[in-house]
Design an enzyme around this catalytic site. Structure first.
Site, PDB file in Angstrom:
ATOM      1  CB  ILE A  76      -0.976   0.002   1.201  1.00  0.00           C
ATOM      2  CG1 ILE A  76      -1.892  -1.226   1.146  1.00  0.00           C
ATOM      3  CG2 ILE A  76      -1.783   1.288   1.242  1.00  0.00           C
ATOM      4  CD1 ILE A  76      -2.770  -1.327  -0.083  1.00  0.00           C
ATOM      5  CB  CYS A  77       3.919   2.225   1.861  1.00  0.00           C
ATOM      6  SG  CYS A  77       3.246   2.160   3.539  1.00  0.00           S
ATOM      7  CB  SER A  78       4.822   0.202  -3.009  1.00  0.00           C
ATOM      8  OG  SER A  78       5.353   0.217  -4.298  1.00  0.00           O
TER       9      SER A  78
END
Length: 163
Positions: A58-60
């Site tokens: 998700i951060c990516s």
């Protein structure tokens, strides 16, 4: 404030600034080991994307999305901040072809100033902040579920409304 990570409640410490407040100043290093201060961008709107761990899915996705937007929106400074080390961030950026400003908060100073630090994880909570050209916080969204993507459209609409 409490948020969840995959449904499990975790506590974030500190007090988040509120919309209408002057955005708290911060000083963090970028991938070139240069000190970057919020005040460096006075006169420009700033979008700060905060991610817990650049090496997670998700951060990516969040970082790549704002990197794409940064290429399409002129007159706005896009910044991503995470607790990852400079090396982790540099490796991720090289692998993903991301060239936006990435800052590392390994000391936790940003997390404290913006009330986003999760002590039990040693990570920042997921959030987005939009700061106008005068340094006023005009939008903030702290994800109540860390494992979910934020509302990109709402943050980008706020940026468009202050350009």
């Amino acid at each position: 404030m409490k948020v969840t990570k995959k449904g499990e409640e975790v506590e974030i410490i500190g007090v988040q600034p509120e919309v209408g407040d002057q955005a708290p100043e911060f000083s963090l290093k970028n991938l070139k080991d240069e000190m970057v201060n919020l005040s460096d961008f006075a006169g420009l709107p700033v979008l700060i994307s905060v991610v817990p761990d650049i090496d997670t899915r998700i951060c990516s996705l969040q970082t790549k999305r704002f990197n794409q937007e940064a290429a399409n929106v002129e007159g706005v400074k896009f910044i991503t901040i995470s607790n990852n080390t400079k090396e982790e961030q540099a490796n991720w950026c090289a692998a993903e072809g991301v060239d936006m400003e990435i800052l590392h908060d390994t000391e936790g100073t940003f997390g404290e100033a913006y009330g986003l630090f999760i002590p039990e994880m040693g990570r920042l909570a997921r959030g987005i902040f939009v700061i106008d050209k005068d340094g006023t916080l005009v939008y903030e969204a702290i994800s109540t579920e860390i494992a979910e993507e934020p509302d990109y459209a709402a943050a980008l609409d706020k940026i468009a409304s202050i350009l």
